[in-house]
Design a protein around this motif. Structure first.
Motif, PDB file in Angstrom:
ATOM      1  N   ALA A  64       0.807  -1.228   0.000  1.00  0.00           N
ATOM      2  CA  ALA A  64       0.000   0.000   0.000  1.00  0.00           C
ATOM      3  C   ALA A  64       0.834   1.270   0.000  1.00  0.00           C
ATOM      4  CB  ALA A  64      -0.936   0.007   1.204  1.00  0.00           C
ATOM      5  N   GLU A  65       2.096   1.164   0.359  1.00  0.00           N
ATOM      6  CA  GLU A  65       2.949   2.350   0.398  1.00  0.00           C
ATOM      7  C   GLU A  65       3.090   3.005  -0.968  1.00  0.00           C
ATOM      8  OE1 GLU A  65       6.662   1.515   2.286  1.00  0.00           O
ATOM      9  OE2 GLU A  65       5.729   0.844   4.158  1.00  0.00           O
ATOM     10  N   THR A  94      -7.329   0.472   5.384  1.00  0.00           N
ATOM     11  CA  THR A  94      -8.482  -0.013   4.604  1.00  0.00           C
ATOM     12  C   THR A  94      -9.777   0.429   5.274  1.00  0.00           C
ATOM     13  OG1 THR A  94      -7.216  -1.968   3.954  1.00  0.00           O
ATOM     14  CG2 THR A  94      -9.588  -2.030   3.593  1.00  0.00           C
ATOM     15  N   PHE A 154      -7.871   0.186  -0.577  1.00  0.00           N
ATOM     16  CA  PHE A 154      -6.960  -0.908  -0.901  1.00  0.00           C
ATOM     17  C   PHE A 154      -7.061  -2.013   0.148  1.00  0.00           C
ATOM     18  CE2 PHE A 154      -2.599  -2.785  -0.680  1.00  0.00           C
ATOM     19  CZ  PHE A 154      -2.571  -3.325  -1.954  1.00  0.00           C
ATOM     20  N   ARG A 188      -5.124   4.993   0.311  1.00  0.00           N
ATOM     21  CA  ARG A 188      -4.981   3.623   0.799  1.00  0.00           C
ATOM     22  C   ARG A 188      -6.242   3.062   1.422  1.00  0.00           C
ATOM     23  NH1 ARG A 188       0.900   4.986   3.579  1.00  0.00           N
ATOM     24  NH2 ARG A 188       1.916   5.582   1.617  1.00  0.00           N
TER      25      ARG A 188
END
Length: 367
Positions: free
Chosen positions: A127-128, A159, A136, A133
Motif C-alpha cells: 500500500a505504500e 483499509t 486498498f 490507501r
C-alpha cells in the motif's frame, strides 16, 4: 458503491482463475496481461471450464455462452480503467506490485477498489505505493481459484469499512467463503499451514520418518488426501520456502528447517519413494509434532487477533481439506494434551499462548 466490472491484472494461473470466478459470479470481467499467449491460455481455460460444467449438467449452454461473453481480454493495462474493482495477480515481488499499483491508481476512477492477491507479502507494505490507501485491501484466493471456495480478506491499517463492505457481497455472489483477517505475515491460513510443512521437514531431518512415511502419518492424522511433501512438490519447495521465510520474523519457531533451505534454494523436489509403514509409536511421534506445530501457530495468530477460531477452522477444512479444524481438534483433545503437543513443537514459546488456549476451550462452539 456496487461492483459491476472486475478487472484482473495478470493472466497467469491465479489471475486466470480469479477472472473465471468473477465471470461465474455474473460480473463483467476484464483480464489484462501484456502477453497475448497468457491471455489466450486464460480464454481457453475458461472455455474448458464452462464446457465441463455443461457436460456435468451444472450449467446450461445459454448461461455458458453468456459467461463467455462477459470475459474480456486486454493486452494494455488501460483496459482496466473502467473497472469498479481491480485485483492484481502479478509476480510475488514487492517492487513489482508497488509499481503496478502506482500505475493503476493513476488510471482507474477514485471509487475503484484496488486489491492484491498476495499470499506472502504484507498488504501494508504494498500500500505504500498508493496515495489513497483506504480503498486498498488484500484478496488472497487459494489455488485453484476457480474451484477453491476460500478467500482471505486482508484489511490493511488504512483499509476503510466501506471497502470491505463492498467486497464481501461480491465474494458471496462468486460463491466464495470470506475469511476476514489482520494484515500479519501468513494471514489466517498460511500462518499455520507453513509451520505444518516446515515441521514435516524437521521430522525428516531428525530421522523420524521418510517423506512418504511422514505424508502417510499426516494423511491419517488430519484426514487429508495428500501429505505435506506431496503438497510441497505441487506448490514447488522453493515457493513454499519463500512463504515459510516470510514468517521468520515472528520468532524462532517459524524459522525454516535447514533441509528445507537446501532443497528450496536448489529448486529441487522432495524425493517421495515408497517406504515400509511405521509402527504405532513412530507414527504417534510424528503425528504429535505435526499437530503441535499447527496448534501453536493457530493459538499464536488468535492471540494476535489475526483471525477468529471459527474462520480458521472453516478455512482449514474448505481450503486445505482438513477433516477437522485445528480449534475443533484442540477442544476435543483438551488443555493438558494440547499443552503437551505445543510444547513439543515450540518449546518454551508455548507458554505465551497458554491463556489463549484456555480462552479457546471456554468459548461456546457455534452450532
Amino acid at each position: 458503491m456496487t461492483i459491476q466490472t472486475i478487472g484482473v491484472l495478470g493472466a497467469g494461473t491465479m489471475g486466470a482463475g480469479i477472472a473465471i470466478t468473477g465471470v461465474l459470479g455474473g460480473y463483467e470481467v476484464v483480464l489484462s496481461d501484456s502477453s497475448a499467449e497468457a491471455l489466450s491460455r486464460a480464454e481457453a481455460k475458461l472455455g474448458k471450464y464452462l464446457a465441463r460444467q455443461v457436460d456435468k449438467g451444472r450449467m446450461d449452454e445459454t448461461n455458458a455462452q453468456a459467461a463467455q461473453a462477459r470475459f474480456n481480454l486486454s493486452q494494455d493495462i488501460k483496459g482496466l480503467a473502467a473497472a469498479d474493482l481491480v485485483i492484481e495477480a502479478v509476480f510475488e515481488d514487492l517492487s513489482v506490485k508497488r509499481e503496478v499499483f502506482a500505475q493503476l491508481e493513476g488510471l482507474v476512477s477514485a471509487d475503484c477498489i484496488l486489491a492484491t492477491n498476495t499470499s506472502a507479502l504484507k498488504v501494508g507494505d504494498i500500500a505504500e505505493a498508493l496515495s489513497n490507501r483506504d480503498r486498498f485491501c488484500g484478496l488472497h484466493y487459494f489455488s485453484p481459484a476457480e474451484i477453491n471456495p476460500v478467500v482471505e480478506v486482508i484489511r490493511g491499517a488504512e483499509t476503510s469499512e466501506a471497502t470491505v463492505a463492498t467486497i464481501l457481497p461480491m465474494l458471496a455472489a462468486c460463491r466464495k467463503r470470506a475469511i476476514p483477517c489482520k494484515d500479519q505475515s501468513g494471514f489466517a491460513l498460511n500462518r499455520f499451514f507453513c509451520p505444518y510443512t516446515n515441521e514435516a521437514v524437521r521430522c525428516l531431518e531428525e530421522g523420524l520418518g521418510t517423506q512418504s512415511q511422514i505424508d502417510a502419518v499426516a494423511m491419517a492424522t488430519l484426514g487429508l488426501a495428500i501429505g505435506p511433501f506431496a503438497v510441497m512438490n505441487i506448490v514447488k519447495p522453493n515457493i513454499n520456502l519463500a512463504a515459510v521465510r516470510n514468517l521468520s520474523p515472528l520468532g524462532e519457531f517459524y524459522a525454516p528447517a535447514a533441509e528445507f533451505i537446501r532443497v528450496g534454494e536448489a529448486q529441487m523436489l522432495w524425493e517421495i519413494e515408497e517406504s515400509p509403514a511405521l509402527d504405532a509409536n513412530q507414527s504417534a511421534a510424528i503425528a504429535d509434532r505435526l499437530r503441535g506445530a499447527i496448534f501453536f501457530a493457530v493459538l499464536d495468530e488468535i492471540s494476535e487477533g489475526v483471525a477468529a477460531a471459527a474462520d480458521i477452522d472453516m478455512g482449514a477444512q474448505m481450503a486445505f481439506t482438513f477433516a477437522k479444524g485445528p480449534a475443533q481438534m484442540m477442544r476435543e483433545l483438551g488443555e493438558t494434551e494440547v499443552t503437551r503437543l505445543i510444547t513439543l513443537a515450540a518449546g518454551s514459546a508455548a507458554m505465551r499462548v497458554e491463556s489463549t488456549l484456555q480462552n479457546l476451550l471456554l468459548e461456546p462452539v457455534e452450532a
